[in-house]
Design an enzyme around this catalytic site. Structure first.
Site, PDB file in Angstrom:
ATOM      1  N   HIS A 140       0.815  -1.231   0.000  1.00 22.98           N
ATOM      2  CA  HIS A 140       0.000   0.000   0.000  1.00 22.98           C
ATOM      3  C   HIS A 140       0.846   1.279   0.000  1.00 22.98           C
ATOM      4  O   HIS A 140       0.294   2.368  -0.168  1.00 22.98           O
ATOM      5  CB  HIS A 140      -0.935   0.037   1.202  1.00 22.98           C
ATOM      6  CG  HIS A 140      -2.021  -1.004   1.166  1.00 22.98           C
ATOM      7  ND1 HIS A 140      -2.888  -1.128   0.099  1.00 22.98           N
ATOM      8  CD2 HIS A 140      -2.373  -1.969   2.054  1.00 22.98           C
ATOM      9  CE1 HIS A 140      -3.724  -2.134   0.349  1.00 22.98           C
ATOM     10  NE2 HIS A 140      -3.424  -2.662   1.511  1.00 22.98           N
ATOM     11  N   ASP A 143      -2.658 -10.468  -2.648  1.00 23.20           N
ATOM     12  CA  ASP A 143      -3.266  -9.970  -1.408  1.00 23.20           C
ATOM     13  C   ASP A 143      -4.704  -9.546  -1.731  1.00 23.20           C
ATOM     14  O   ASP A 143      -4.992  -9.095  -2.833  1.00 23.20           O
ATOM     15  CB  ASP A 143      -2.466  -8.766  -0.907  1.00 23.20           C
ATOM     16  CG  ASP A 143      -2.886  -8.291   0.477  1.00 23.20           C
ATOM     17  OD1 ASP A 143      -2.186  -8.605   1.445  1.00 23.20           O
ATOM     18  OD2 ASP A 143      -3.928  -7.605   0.565  1.00 23.20           O
ATOM     19  N   HIS A 188      -6.336  -7.097  -0.787  1.00 24.57           N
ATOM     20  CA  HIS A 188      -6.463  -5.655  -1.009  1.00 24.57           C
ATOM     21  C   HIS A 188      -5.652  -5.260  -2.246  1.00 24.57           C
ATOM     22  O   HIS A 188      -4.594  -5.837  -2.501  1.00 24.57           O
ATOM     23  CB  HIS A 188      -5.944  -4.881   0.212  1.00 24.57           C
ATOM     24  CG  HIS A 188      -6.652  -5.235   1.482  1.00 24.57           C
ATOM     25  ND1 HIS A 188      -6.172  -6.208   2.348  1.00 24.57           N
ATOM     26  CD2 HIS A 188      -7.809  -4.776   2.001  1.00 24.57           C
ATOM     27  CE1 HIS A 188      -7.013  -6.319   3.373  1.00 24.57           C
ATOM     28  NE2 HIS A 188      -8.024  -5.475   3.185  1.00 24.57           N
TER      29      HIS A 188
HETATM   30 ZN   LIG Z   1      -4.303  -7.150   2.449  1.00 19.06          ZN
END
Ligand SMILES: [Zn+2]
Length: 308
Positions: A125, A162, A164
């Site tokens: 991220h 992942d 996300h």
């Molecule tokens: Zn994640």
């Protein structure tokens, strides 16, 4: 040759607030499951400290200075609502980068067939100039650029399963066609990016998955979008952003994968690494927040890597 595993006790010393899902127990659960005799052949290496200069491969110096300045002398300091730092967070993050870069060196030197890095904090991220989503620096992006600079290869692929979307990795490589970024992720879900229409310089392949889907939809996304993109790109190295929070037990998302799906996906990427990348495959831990789901998934992933 063998499968190499990088760990380091410093990864347990990045402390997050009480009740935070991204916690040191995640690595303890992984350590326990990999203690089983099935993993006796793993080549276990203590991660080296990273070279801070390599952070600049993915982030500008003023951002790096800002993260360093946020590290508290004691207690926990917040960077945003989800992301925090403790006194040892800098060293943990730097060592995660050191491990990822060393893993790249290993696969290029032929010291390992493939490598799994069990580190935290995670990285995918972290955008060029924003630490967020439990992540400080984008370890996978740094390792990809490190491979290009240190080993002179042209094309690196980062495959991110992942649950996300790896907004940070997408941000860093948005206009860099030398890196292919492919992601399967739940949508809608944090951080909100990752639509199919986000394609960068033609080097971004997003395969969003609807909530409450599972194995079939995930495998179809890999087979129909990610693997063809890899075949077309023919990378010199494959890096996996290996989050295990698409497991059905995970509390942060609603994708219902089992450890068999991670075993299968690992095998698919190993085939592509054999076909295009001289076998070179480096896997970096990202998310995964149910300790049992995480441990079983990592066992399936590493067990498959060891089958060569
Ligand atoms: Zn994640």
């Amino acid at each position: 040759m063998a499968t190499r595993l990088y760990t380091h006790p410093i990864f347990l010393e990045h402390i997050t607030p009480p009740g935070h899902p991204e916690r040191p127990d995640r690595l303890r659960a992984i350590e326990r499951v990999l203690d089983d005799e099935a993993f006796v052949a793993l080549d276990r290496i203590r991660a080296p400290e990273g070279d801070e200069a390599t952070i600049l491969y993915a982030h500008p110096a003023d951002f790096v200075a800002r993260v360093r300045a946020a590290i508290p002398d004691e207690g926990i300091a917040r960077i945003d609502a989800d992301t925090s730092v403790s006194p040892k967070s800098w060293q943990a993050a730097i060592t995660a980068i050191g491990a990822a870069n060393a893993a790249v060196d290993d696969v290029f030197a032929g010291r390992a067939d493939n490598v799994f890095v069990a580190a935290r904090p995670p990285g995918h991220h972290a955008e060029k100039t924003t630490a967020m989503g439990f992540c400080l620096f984008n370890t996978a992006a740094i390792a990809a650029r490190y491979a290009q600079k240190k080993h002179g290869v042209e094309r690196v692929a980062v495959v991110d399963w992942d649950v996300h979307h790896g907004n940070g990795t997408q941000d860093i490589f948005w206009d860099d066609p030398s890196v292919l970024y492919c992601s399967t992720h739940q949508m809608p879900l944090y951080p909100g990016t990752g639509a199919k229409s986000e394609t960068g310089a033609g080097n971004i392949v997003n395969a969003p998955l609807a909530p409450q889907t599972g194995s079939e939809v995930f495998r179809d996304a890999l087979l129909s979008r990610v693997l063809p993109a890899l075949d077309n790109f023919a990378p010199d190295l494959i890096i996996i952003s290996a989050g295990f929070d698409a497991h059905h037990r995970d509390p942060l998302a609603e994708i219902n994968l089992t450890e068999d799906d991670f075993d299968w996906a690992t095998g698919q990427l190993m085939q592509r690494a054999t076909r295009h990348s001289g076998n070179r495959l480096v896997s970096l831990l990202e998310g995964g927040y149910d300790l049992q789901g995480l441990a079983f998934s990592v066992a399936a992933h590493v067990g498959r890597l060891m089958k060569g």
